[in-house]
Scaffold this active site. Sequence first.
Site: not given
Length: 342
Positions: A135, A201, A290, A319-320
């Site tokens: 990232s 968030r 992702d 993405h995590d």
Amino acid sequence: MPELSFPLPTPLPLESGAALAGAQVAYRTWGQLNAARDNVVWVCHALTANADVLDWWAGLFGPGCFFDPAHWYIVCANVLGSCYGSTSPLSSDPTTGAPRYEAFPLLTIRDLAAAHEALRQHLGLGSIHTLIGGSLGGQQALEWAVAQPEVIQHLVVIATNARHSAWGIAFNEAQRLAIEADPTYLAHAPEGGSAGLRAARAVALLSYRGYAAYNATQTDDEADPRLRDYRASSYQRYQGDKLVARFNAYSYVTLSRAMDTHHLGRGRGGVGPALARIRAHTLVLGITSDVLFPLDEQRELAQGIAGASYGELESDYGHDGFLLETKQISEQLERFYLVVDC
């Protein structure tokens, strides 16, 4: 290992034309340098992480893991602008003695890499065997490998890109709008913008995971029309509260803006010529689900870097996945080193 701090001996020239005086970089190390000093692994962390890579990348780093401190000298440094020990918006301005809050200078990914290059020189490390990041950390690693091609021997980047996309910038701006809508953001207090950060968030999570991950983990057993709360909604609030407890709105804005600036080709004739500067043996990994850094971005990297290897992580975590799929990453690394170091 205890956290250490490196004060930069001179003001750091920033890409914006300003200079950051009194800057310091927090970092940690594990393991020992070998006699040849060629076992250095340097980790570049992502947006809200810190220098304790054995904590947030457990499974890849640590005893018994692929990068075991028994064999590697591991370095992880906190980026400028973060709230984990390096100079940040809440640090005292050497001129006024007060925090700068939202007036903290614009940082770019190149500035973050330049600060860590200064730390490398301070540590007397002539070369880095492996530079790895995902990232924002992958963006920094790429920038560093372009700027110092003779220093980086192996480069591993995961779920990242050569230039931050309009899609990624739009997500970051949506998060900043949430923070700036919180009237306490301008209150010049360390907890300023906390409610906005909580909402930011929640926005970010939608780009970090995705449809499949939410459906698999946050679906209610029954859709009860009397419910005012659902698993997915409580999950969003829970994750927002967790971030507010460990981060602050000013660092979040600073680092999301730094991510927006990422463009390897700026001032270098474009992305292609910039990628052509990289001399490291390179492994590029993308994540199949992702949506924030789609696979086309990693394929561009692999095609532009001479001799680069390309792989994909099969994951429903979006993405995590770069933090969670450590077994797949380890397998990819094992194959990569077998090929390039045989």
